[in-house]
Scaffold this active site. Structure first.
Site, short mmCIF file in Angstrom:
data_model
loop_
_atom_site.label_atom_id
_atom_site.label_comp_id
_atom_site.label_asym_id
_atom_site.label_seq_id
_atom_site.Cartn_x
_atom_site.Cartn_y
_atom_site.Cartn_z
N LYS A 81 0.84 -1.21 0.00
CA LYS A 81 0.00 0.00 0.00
C LYS A 81 0.87 1.25 0.00
O LYS A 81 0.61 2.21 -0.74
CB LYS A 81 -0.93 -0.01 1.22
CG LYS A 81 -2.06 -1.03 1.09
CD LYS A 81 -2.83 -1.22 2.39
CE LYS A 81 -3.85 -2.36 2.22
NZ LYS A 81 -4.53 -2.74 3.46
N GLN A 116 -4.02 -1.09 9.65
CA GLN A 116 -4.07 -2.44 9.07
C GLN A 116 -4.67 -3.42 10.08
O GLN A 116 -4.21 -3.50 11.22
CB GLN A 116 -2.64 -2.89 8.69
CG GLN A 116 -2.60 -4.24 8.00
CD GLN A 116 -3.31 -4.25 6.65
OE1 GLN A 116 -3.18 -3.34 5.85
NE2 GLN A 116 -4.08 -5.31 6.40
N ASP A 174 -10.68 3.64 4.03
CA ASP A 174 -11.00 2.21 3.93
C ASP A 174 -12.52 2.00 3.86
O ASP A 174 -12.98 0.92 3.49
CB ASP A 174 -10.47 1.48 5.18
CG ASP A 174 -9.26 0.61 4.88
OD1 ASP A 174 -9.07 0.26 3.70
OD2 ASP A 174 -8.54 0.28 5.83
#
Ligand code: NAP
Length: 287
Positions: free
Chosen positions: A52, A96, A119
């Site tokens: 990412k 994460q 997200d």
């Protein structure tokens, strides 16, 4: 049978995103910034966040990489997220998952300001998605819709079967597929569904997100169906340099003999998830 090349689609979209970043920099003097927080050193998580961050830098964005030890407390993590909420250089915050067991996922997600929740995991964004308001769409489900469109299928009036009902994949995919602008008819299967093949054999599109290899096999498909394989499973394999290989939730060999189009693992959904994260970060900076 067509392989739906997620790498190719991701590359096309990343080119558009990089151009969008450049014009935002030159016209408004704003560089989109993404903070990526990793707690602990779970190997799969390390490889996800590294990918990412790399993609973020390649798109010309600022990537703030924050690595915390596994013993970080929930209060420390929440306080860091709140600092980032106030930081004008940061437009997106990603923690994460999974976080270590002593930290509540919910407490951390709830701490992220909805306007930086790239997200699309906060209850505010999920709620806005469900009622069709402007929001950050969750990255994997959004990428899946893009992949189905890229396969050439027009979803209107089609029967889509989703296997798996997690909050990050199955449920939001089912919601996006059934939106009026997409207009598919959706069946959501899970471990409580007695005979999944009864539904998949009728499906024009099957999205499988169960986290188990061989959940979908060729005999469960209608000829010509589009298969989106979300699963990422590590299978021990001494012949590979890393000692494992990745397989999806669909049995590729049998499914590819019956399907009209299928995503590979790796190289299907994975690259699209990261791309939609960049997409949301650019969108956040534009706002
Ligand atoms: P999850 O939270 O474990 O949820 C799996 C879901 O599948 C659950 O709803 C479970 O049902 C259902 N399920 C499990 N086995 C099943 C079976 N045999 N038949 C029918 N339903 C079954 O997993 P997730 O987070 O959604 O992720 C799913 C997979 O996608 C994993 O392999 C994950 O690594 C992968 N993934 C990939 C990406 C990417 O970017 N490529 C992103 C996210 C996830 P119950 O609810 O009844 O338990």
């Amino acid at each position: 049978m067509k392989i739906i090349d997620g790498k190719q689609l991701a590359q096309n979209l990343r080119g558009e995103i990089a151009a969008g970043v450049e014009s935002l920099k030159s016209e408004k003097g704003v560089t989109p910034g993404l903070a990526v927080i990793l707690v602990g050193d779970n190997p799969a998580s390390v490889s996800y966040v590294t990918a990412k961050e790399k993609a973020c830098r390649e798109a010309g964005m600022l990537s703030r990489e924050i690595r915390l030890p596994a013993e970080t407390t929930e209060a420390e993590l929440v306080s860091l997220v709140k600092e980032l909420n106030e930081d004008p250089a940061i437009h997106g915050i990603l923690v994460q998952l999974p976080v270590p067991k002593h930290i509540s996922d919910k407490a951390v997600i709830d701490a992220i300001a909805p306007e930086k929740d790239v997200d699309g995991f906060t209850p505010v964004n999920v709620g806005r998605m469900m009622i069709g308001e402007r929001c950050f769409l969750p990255c994997t489900p959004h990428g899946i819709i893009k992949l189905i469109e890229f396969s050439g299928m027009d979803l209107k009036g089609k029967h889509a079967v989703v296997i798996g009902r997690s909050n990050i994949v199955g449920k939001p995919v089912a919601a996006l597929l059934s939106r009026k602008e997409t207009n598919a008819t959706v069946t959501l299967c899970h471990t409580g569904t007695p005979d999944i093949s009864k539904f998949t054999r009728e499906a024009d599109v099957v999205v499988v997100a169960a986290g188990r290899p061989n959940t979908l096999t060729g005999d469960m498909l209608k000829p010509g169906a589009v298969v989106i394989d979300v699963g990422v499973n590590r299978i021990p394999d001494a012949t590979k340099p890393k000692g494992f290989r990745l397989v999806g939730d669909a049995d590729f060999d049998s499914c590819s003999k019956v399907a009209g189009a299928i995503t590979p693992v790796p190289g299907g959904v994975g690259p699209m998830t990261i791309t939609m994260l960049l997409w949301n970060t650019l969108e956040s900076a534009r706002r």
